[in-house]
Design a protein around this motif. Structure first.
Motif, PDB file in Angstrom:
ATOM      1  N   MET A   1      -8.052   3.851  11.299  1.00  0.00           N
ATOM      2  CA  MET A   1      -7.539   2.553  11.734  1.00  0.00           C
ATOM      3  C   MET A   1      -6.324   2.135  10.909  1.00  0.00           C
ATOM      4  N   ARG A   2      -6.315   2.475   9.634  1.00  0.00           N
ATOM      5  CA  ARG A   2      -5.164   2.160   8.785  1.00  0.00           C
ATOM      6  C   ARG A   2      -3.927   2.908   9.269  1.00  0.00           C
ATOM      7  N   PHE A   3      -4.099   4.197   9.551  1.00  0.00           N
ATOM      8  CA  PHE A   3      -2.972   4.985  10.051  1.00  0.00           C
ATOM      9  C   PHE A   3      -2.530   4.492  11.428  1.00  0.00           C
ATOM     10  N   ASN A   4      -3.495   4.130  12.279  1.00  0.00           N
ATOM     11  CA  ASN A   4      -3.146   3.586  13.594  1.00  0.00           C
ATOM     12  C   ASN A   4      -2.347   2.294  13.458  1.00  0.00           C
ATOM     13  N   SER A   5      -2.709   1.487  12.464  1.00  0.00           N
ATOM     14  CA  SER A   5      -2.000   0.233  12.243  1.00  0.00           C
ATOM     15  C   SER A   5      -0.555   0.495  11.849  1.00  0.00           C
ATOM     16  N   TYR A   6      -0.337   1.477  10.979  1.00  0.00           N
ATOM     17  CA  TYR A   6       1.034   1.841  10.613  1.00  0.00           C
ATOM     18  C   TYR A   6       1.847   2.183  11.863  1.00  0.00           C
TER      19      TYR A   6
ATOM     20  N   ILE B   1      -7.534  19.466  25.546  1.00  0.00           N
ATOM     21  CA  ILE B   1      -6.756  20.609  25.084  1.00  0.00           C
ATOM     22  C   ILE B   1      -5.431  20.750  25.829  1.00  0.00           C
ATOM     23  N   ARG B   2      -5.177  19.875  26.796  1.00  0.00           N
ATOM     24  CA  ARG B   2      -3.902  19.920  27.504  1.00  0.00           C
ATOM     25  C   ARG B   2      -2.749  19.533  26.580  1.00  0.00           C
ATOM     26  N   THR B   3      -1.588  20.096  26.830  1.00  0.00           N
ATOM     27  CA  THR B   3      -0.402  19.723  26.053  1.00  0.00           C
ATOM     28  C   THR B   3      -0.082  18.247  26.224  1.00  0.00           C
ATOM     29  N   GLU B   4      -0.254  17.749  27.441  1.00  0.00           N
ATOM     30  CA  GLU B   4      -0.044  16.332  27.737  1.00  0.00           C
ATOM     31  C   GLU B   4      -1.291  15.786  28.434  1.00  0.00           C
ATOM     32  N   PRO B   5      -2.300  15.379  27.650  1.00  0.00           N
ATOM     33  CA  PRO B   5      -3.537  14.859  28.245  1.00  0.00           C
ATOM     34  C   PRO B   5      -3.270  13.658  29.135  1.00  0.00           C
ATOM     35  N   ARG B   6      -3.994  13.594  30.252  1.00  0.00           N
ATOM     36  CA  ARG B   6      -3.840  12.477  31.183  1.00  0.00           C
ATOM     37  C   ARG B   6      -4.795  11.365  30.765  1.00  0.00           C
TER      38      ARG B   6
ATOM     39  N   LYS C   1      -9.902   8.248  30.213  1.00  0.00           N
ATOM     40  CA  LYS C   1     -10.531   6.924  30.309  1.00  0.00           C
ATOM     41  C   LYS C   1     -11.699   6.946  31.282  1.00  0.00           C
ATOM     42  N   GLY C   2     -11.531   7.613  32.418  1.00  0.00           N
ATOM     43  CA  GLY C   2     -12.606   7.693  33.407  1.00  0.00           C
ATOM     44  C   GLY C   2     -13.823   8.421  32.876  1.00  0.00           C
ATOM     45  N   MET C   3     -13.607   9.557  32.190  1.00  0.00           N
ATOM     46  CA  MET C   3     -14.723  10.320  31.644  1.00  0.00           C
ATOM     47  C   MET C   3     -15.448   9.534  30.540  1.00  0.00           C
TER      48      MET C   3
ATOM     49  N   PHE D   1      -6.701   7.981  21.519  1.00  0.00           N
ATOM     50  CA  PHE D   1      -5.769   8.000  22.660  1.00  0.00           C
ATOM     51  C   PHE D   1      -5.333   6.609  23.107  1.00  0.00           C
ATOM     52  N   HIS D   2      -5.868   5.557  22.450  1.00  0.00           N
ATOM     53  CA  HIS D   2      -5.525   4.180  22.824  1.00  0.00           C
ATOM     54  C   HIS D   2      -5.842   3.905  24.292  1.00  0.00           C
TER      55      HIS D   2
END
Length: 281
Positions: A120-125, A246-251, A256-258, A279-280
């Motif tokens: 959470m600290r790193f996410n805040s940065y 594991i996708r390069t660009e996860p959807r 969110k649905g899963m 993943f926010h």
């Protein structure tokens, strides 16, 4: 997260705020919720585990609200002001709970909570950095970390006044003024051609390059372990989620649905919270 777990969390946080974390027993939490002690352990394996879920639950509430603001058709400056306002308001709402933790130094020292707080600290940065670049553009890239940490320091000072001194602020105005302070700092760097003390190189030492990749590997490993013992439909959900991770660009919509499917299942709340935070979503 299922309704019963949320019900226990919301009642427990009131008990912790009023009586203290250490002094509140699992039996008292169960009594307050009108359930048996055994029923409590169906949802949380311990009081420490419950505290961790409280952290995930309320960080998720803030994340959901900031996600809603991000989706609105607003200028970056106004979005940031609204996001800061949401964060202040959530902290004010749970002021007594936070005071309890300060008073007792009640956060148990264990690996899961330590990792959560670090993440959470790193996410805040990164939250501050991203929003500042959205507002001021790449022209602040050289000194963006310095502005990020200074603005976080201002935020923490106001939080101390709110939590410890019980000062009542006009939150919207407070956030507007915070951003004005950032304006002054940015203009100072530009006008004086100053060099930042807090550089990209320094922050790369604080936040390891592989920090997020290691977090992702740990989350995938946890999912794989849970998949083996899960019912068939949950195994399928985890399989889809693992493929996405594991996708390069996860959807993010798929993730969110899963996660929505998984968070109703006992034993999945913590890993769902970790992935949502990562993943926010």
């Amino acid at each position: 997260m299922e309704d019963k777990s949320i019900f226990i969390i919301e009642h427990a946080i009131k008990l912790f705020a009023n009586k203290g974390f250490s002094a509140t027993s699992v039996q008292e939490i169960a009594n307050e919720c009108g359930i048996s002690k055994g029923a409590f352990y169906l949802h949380f394996k311990s009081k420490d585990a419950l505290l961790l879920e409280i952290f995930y639950y309320y960080s998720r509430k803030i994340q959901l609200k900031t996600d809603e603001i991000e989706a609105e058709d607003l200028q970056p400056r106004q979005k940031f002001i609204q996001k800061l306002s949401v964060t202040f308001e959530e902290i004010i709402t749970h002021r007594e709970f936070i005071i309890m933790q300060i008073r007792e130094q009640a956060i148990p020292f264990n690996h899961d909570i330590e990792e959560f707080l670090r993440h959470m600290r790193f996410n805040s940065y990164h939250f501050y950095k991203k929003n500042l670049i959205d507002i001021y553009g790449d022209r602040i890239n050289e000194f963006v970390w310095e502005v990020t940490l200074i603005l976080q320091g201002i935020f923490k000072t106001y939080i101390d006044l709110i939590i410890i001194e019980n000062v009542k602020f006009d939150i919207k105005r407070l956030c507007e003024e915070m951003l004005k302070r950032a304006d002054y700092i940015v203009e100072g760097f530009k006008h004086n051609n100053d060099q930042p003390v807090i550089t990209h190189e320094l922050m790369s030492e604080i936040i390891p390059d592989d920090f997020y990749s290691r977090q992702l590997e740990l989350m995938k490993h946890t999912l794989e372990e849970k998949q083996a013992a899960a019912p068939k439909e949950i195994q399928d959900t985890i399989a889809v989620l693992l493929e996405e991770l594991i996708r390069t660009e996860p959807r993010t919509a798929v993730i969110k649905g899963m996660l929505t499917n998984l968070e109703e299942e006992d034993g999945f709340q913590q890993i769902v919270g970790q992935i949502r935070s990562y993943f926010h979503v």
